[in-house]
Write a protein that holds these residues in place. Structure first.
Motif, PDB file in Angstrom:
ATOM      1  N   ILE A   1       0.837  -1.200   0.000  1.00 16.64           N
ATOM      2  CA  ILE A   1       0.000   0.000   0.000  1.00 16.64           C
ATOM      3  C   ILE A   1       0.872   1.252   0.000  1.00 16.64           C
ATOM      4  N   GLY A   2       2.018   1.190   0.695  1.00 17.71           N
ATOM      5  CA  GLY A   2       2.945   2.322   0.676  1.00 17.71           C
ATOM      6  C   GLY A   2       3.443   2.600  -0.726  1.00 17.71           C
ATOM      7  N   PHE A   3       3.858   1.557  -1.420  1.00 16.15           N
ATOM      8  CA  PHE A   3       4.346   1.739  -2.791  1.00 16.15           C
ATOM      9  C   PHE A   3       3.232   2.255  -3.697  1.00 16.15           C
ATOM     10  N   MET A   4       2.037   1.703  -3.527  1.00 11.66           N
ATOM     11  CA  MET A   4       0.913   2.134  -4.367  1.00 11.66           C
ATOM     12  C   MET A   4       0.552   3.593  -4.095  1.00 11.66           C
ATOM     13  N   THR A   5       0.749   4.018  -2.841  1.00  9.96           N
ATOM     14  CA  THR A   5       0.446   5.413  -2.516  1.00  9.96           C
ATOM     15  C   THR A   5       1.433   6.354  -3.196  1.00  9.96           C
ATOM     16  N   ILE A   6       2.752   6.029  -3.103  1.00  6.80           N
ATOM     17  CA  ILE A   6       3.723   6.969  -3.680  1.00  6.80           C
ATOM     18  C   ILE A   6       3.739   6.908  -5.205  1.00  6.80           C
ATOM     19  N   SER A   7       3.317   5.793  -5.792  1.00  5.00           N
ATOM     20  CA  SER A   7       3.326   5.741  -7.261  1.00  5.00           C
ATOM     21  C   SER A   7       1.961   6.134  -7.845  1.00  5.00           C
ATOM     22  N   GLU A   8       1.136   6.760  -7.023  1.00  2.90           N
ATOM     23  CA  GLU A   8      -0.171   7.294  -7.450  1.00  2.90           C
ATOM     24  C   GLU A   8      -1.172   6.216  -7.837  1.00  2.90           C
ATOM     25  N   GLU A   9      -0.873   4.945  -7.527  1.00  3.09           N
ATOM     26  CA  GLU A   9      -1.815   3.895  -7.897  1.00  3.09           C
ATOM     27  C   GLU A   9      -3.108   4.008  -7.090  1.00  3.09           C
ATOM     28  N   VAL A  10      -2.985   4.465  -5.833  1.00  2.87           N
ATOM     29  CA  VAL A  10      -4.191   4.633  -5.016  1.00  2.87           C
ATOM     30  C   VAL A  10      -5.063   5.752  -5.588  1.00  2.87           C
TER      31      VAL A  10
ATOM     32  N   ILE B   1     -14.775   9.705 -16.814  1.00  2.59           N
ATOM     33  CA  ILE B   1     -13.542  10.486 -16.896  1.00  2.59           C
ATOM     34  C   ILE B   1     -12.360   9.526 -16.984  1.00  2.59           C
ATOM     35  N   GLY B   2     -11.430   9.836 -17.883  1.00  7.97           N
ATOM     36  CA  GLY B   2     -10.208   9.040 -17.955  1.00  7.97           C
ATOM     37  C   GLY B   2      -9.057   9.880 -17.431  1.00  7.97           C
ATOM     38  N   VAL B   3      -8.107   9.232 -16.752  1.00  9.20           N
ATOM     39  CA  VAL B   3      -6.948   9.965 -16.255  1.00  9.20           C
ATOM     40  C   VAL B   3      -5.679   9.183 -16.573  1.00  9.20           C
ATOM     41  N   ALA B   4      -4.723   9.854 -17.224  1.00  6.78           N
ATOM     42  CA  ALA B   4      -3.403   9.242 -17.444  1.00  6.78           C
ATOM     43  C   ALA B   4      -2.424   9.964 -16.534  1.00  6.78           C
ATOM     44  N   PHE B   5      -1.933   9.250 -15.526  1.00  5.15           N
ATOM     45  CA  PHE B   5      -1.043   9.878 -14.550  1.00  5.15           C
ATOM     46  C   PHE B   5       0.370  10.024 -15.101  1.00  5.15           C
ATOM     47  N   GLN B   6       1.112  10.920 -14.452  1.00  6.13           N
ATOM     48  CA  GLN B   6       2.468  11.219 -14.915  1.00  6.13           C
ATOM     49  C   GLN B   6       3.338   9.958 -14.985  1.00  6.13           C
ATOM     50  N   GLY B   7       3.344   9.191 -13.916  1.00  6.70           N
ATOM     51  CA  GLY B   7       4.172   7.986 -13.914  1.00  6.70           C
ATOM     52  C   GLY B   7       3.422   6.766 -14.441  1.00  6.70           C
ATOM     53  N   GLY B   8       2.265   6.972 -15.005  1.00  2.00           N
ATOM     54  CA  GLY B   8       1.479   5.861 -15.524  1.00  2.00           C
ATOM     55  C   GLY B   8       0.539   5.303 -14.473  1.00  2.00           C
ATOM     56  N   ALA B   9       1.066   5.102 -13.257  1.00  5.34           N
ATOM     57  CA  ALA B   9       0.286   4.539 -12.155  1.00  5.34           C
ATOM     58  C   ALA B   9      -0.401   3.238 -12.545  1.00  5.34           C
ATOM     59  N   LEU B  10       0.291   2.447 -13.385  1.00  5.92           N
ATOM     60  CA  LEU B  10      -0.250   1.101 -13.683  1.00  5.92           C
ATOM     61  C   LEU B  10      -0.087   0.254 -12.429  1.00  5.92           C
ATOM     62  N   PHE B  11      -1.013  -0.685 -12.220  1.00  8.15           N
ATOM     63  CA  PHE B  11      -0.897  -1.544 -11.038  1.00  8.15           C
ATOM     64  C   PHE B  11       0.182  -2.579 -11.304  1.00  8.15           C
ATOM     65  N   SER B  12       1.247  -2.511 -10.489  1.00  4.45           N
ATOM     66  CA  SER B  12       2.431  -3.303 -10.805  1.00  4.45           C
ATOM     67  C   SER B  12       2.206  -4.795 -10.602  1.00  4.45           C
ATOM     68  N   SER B  13       1.130  -5.157  -9.885  1.00  6.74           N
ATOM     69  CA  SER B  13       0.897  -6.583  -9.655  1.00  6.74           C
ATOM     70  C   SER B  13       0.038  -7.198 -10.754  1.00  6.74           C
ATOM     71  N   MET B  14      -0.407  -6.374 -11.720  1.00 11.56           N
ATOM     72  CA  MET B  14      -1.274  -6.895 -12.786  1.00 11.56           C
ATOM     73  C   MET B  14      -0.581  -6.748 -14.138  1.00 11.56           C
ATOM     74  N   THR B  15      -0.953  -7.607 -15.083  1.00  8.94           N
ATOM     75  CA  THR B  15      -0.414  -7.476 -16.436  1.00  8.94           C
ATOM     76  C   THR B  15      -0.985  -6.211 -17.072  1.00  8.94           C
TER      77      THR B  15
END
Lengths: 271, 264
Positions: A133-142, B84-98
């Protein structure tokens, strides 16, 4: 100047004590609100069109529970043997070795199995939750979840809490069994009694309440571990280093909280 | 003309006690690409976060697709977020998913489509961003530009009428960055979207924008077409466009004090 320092010292101490207290109360309140929110989503999610899905719960259960079985088995078996050695050593001067099974049975089911399992799961899964959750917070995933119309508590926390609530008590039951077997093997070898005599002794000693006492505690530990992991993770500041700090602090805080709640629970349950 | 898709009025925001936006008003019309431009500390990211409903403002109003979001309940906001669609600066893709699961997530969460239909839609979106065949990879296996394109694919998964992009070209080389600009233009033309782009890259802004909003220190300096902004005679805008540092009178005493760490 010197006088300034003299007054500044205690004043600073009082100030930092005050700030620390406010921070502690604040994070306790935050933890309570996270828990309340999670329960709300578990109960009302479907009606709000955001049901907690079974897929993530199952995969969390694998992580929290199934994958912890080997280490839980190893450690609780050892605890069972250790308790037996201590028990025999303690009772021998009184010539009461035959009664050692009673102590092992009660010690394991009421205290050691839930405690050791809770500490292990806090170290394995509580820290992993905080890191994730910490990583997801800083990488804007949340934030990305939020703007996609997905409540992060429902999506990330609810499956973790449910998995923890199912698996920690289950692991505790498993730990009860393994520790009792470990203890029994040592005792029967040492005293030359049969395993079935030991089992008899354990079964006549144990009441349903004793086992339930341990299981109830493990359910409380499950909530404590999850909430602390989530709070530490979601309040991360300062990049990768912050995630590391949150992970460490989640383990320390979860273990401390487990030991403290254990004491309060035992006090409340035995009086 | 129909109502604007985004309508911000007198937005004032604070970070702690520091005021970040000093009464910002801006409209984004249907089918328009609006670039919000400004240096770091200008408040452009803050403005974006407020338009996304991630923060609550001190005062002012924000209407998205005709609905006031500053007073909206959490559940209504989630409902609106589907459009609404949002493309974040760093992508913010979920790293645990393909990559594929990332793009499919909004569909899985918000629709009851059969899984095969979702897969087809996901592959269509990946085709649009030139990532066909990459759906099985994890985000960590993608390059920076590919992550951003995958983020675009996820942002448009639900075919939203409104798309927000945060610094699409930050950290990319000029060629990849231009390809992303082309992608933004293509998305607008193909899907008739309104697109809000927050950036500090001048080249990119001039290339894609229908209109530009120039923000500086929490104030709007100008809103206009590319030509209007380029020809604006205001000194602050020209210094921003020409990337000149704001000239300040040097103060030798203050400089010495800074170096030696003493207080004046």
């Amino acid at each position: 100047m010197a006088a300034d320092h003299e007054t500044a010292g205690p004043a600073r101490l009082v100030e930092s004590l005050g700030r620390g207290t406010v921070r502690a109360v604040e994070s306790f309140g935050y933890a309570a609100s996270i828990f309340g929110e999670t329960v709300k989503w578990i109960l009302l999610g479907r009606r709000r069109g955001q049901a907690v899905r079974s897929g993530p719960i199952v995969s969390e259960m694998m992580d929290v529970g199934i994958e912890a079985i080997p280490i839980v088995t190893l450690l609780t078996f050892t605890i069972g043997v250790m308790l037996s050695i201590q028990g025999l050593d303690l009772l021998r001067p009184f010539g009461a070795e035959q009664q050692v099974g009673i102590g092992v049975a009660l010690g394991v089911t009421r205290e050691f199995a839930p405690l050791i399992t809770g500490i292990l799961v806090a170290g394995r899964s509580g820290s992993a939750l905080a890191a994730r959750i910490g990583f997801m917070t800083i990488s804007e995933e949340v934030a990305a979840l939020r703007v996609m119309g997905i409540n992060p508590v429902r999506f990330l926390v609810a499956p973790a809490l449910l998995a923890m609530l199912i698996m920690l008590p289950s692991l505790t039951v498993w730990a009860d069994l393994v520790a009792l077997i470990g203890g029994g093997l040592y005792i029967s070898a040492d005293l030359g009694m049969t395993m079935s005599a030991y089992v008899d002794q354990v079964l006549t000693t144990l009441e349903v309440d004793d086992v339930m006492h341990g299981i109830a505690k493990s359910a409380i530990f499950a909530v404590v571990i999850t909430v602390i992991g989530v709070v530490e993770g979601s309040t991360v500041e300062g990049g990768a280093e912050g995630v590391g700090r949150a992970t460490t602090s989640s383990v320390v805080k979860a273990i401390s909280a487990i030991v403290l709640t254990d004491m309060f629970f035992v006090f409340a349950a035995t009086r | 003309m129909s109502d604007p898709y985004v309508k911000v009025r007198d937005l004032v925001t604070h970070y702690g006690t520091r005021q970040i936006l000093n009464g910002v008003s801006v409209d984004v019309e249907r089918g328009e690409i609006m670039v919000i431009m400004g240096g770091s500390g200008s408040g452009k990211s803050t403005l974006l976060r407020h338009m996304l409903g991630l923060e609550r403002p001190t005062s002012g109003s924000i209407e998205i697709l005709g609905r006031e979001i500053t007073t909206m309940s959490e559940l209504d906001l989630y409902e609106l977020s589907k459009k609404i669609g949002v493309a974040f600066q760093g992508g913010a893709l979920f790293s645990s998913m393909t990559v594929g699961d990332n793009v499919m997530l909004p569909l899985q969460e918000h629709t009851k489509l059969p899984i095969d239909t979702m897969r087809i839609m996901m592959r269509m979106k990946l085709e649009v961003v030139d990532l066909a065949g990459f759906e099985g990879l994890m985000p960590s296996e993608l390059s920076g530009g590919m992550v951003k394109r995958a983020a675009f694919a996820r942002a448009v998964a639900m075919d939203p009428p409104l798309l927000f992009c945060d610094e699409p070209s930050a950290g990319l080389d000029p060629v990849v960055s231009r390809a992303l600009d082309e992608l933004i233009l293509r998305l607008r033309d193909a899907m008739d979207m309104s697109i809000v782009v927050v950036t500090h890259e001048l080249d990119s802004a001039f290339y894609i924008a229908d209109r530009i909003t120039v923000l500086d220190k929490g104030d709007i300096l100008a809103i206009g077409t590319v030509e209007e902004v380029k020809n604006d005679s205001s000194e602050r805008i020209q210094s921003l466009l020409n990337r000149k540092l704001r000239e300040e009178e040097p103060d030798p005493d203050a400089y010495l004090a800074r170096l030696t760490g003493t207080k004046l």
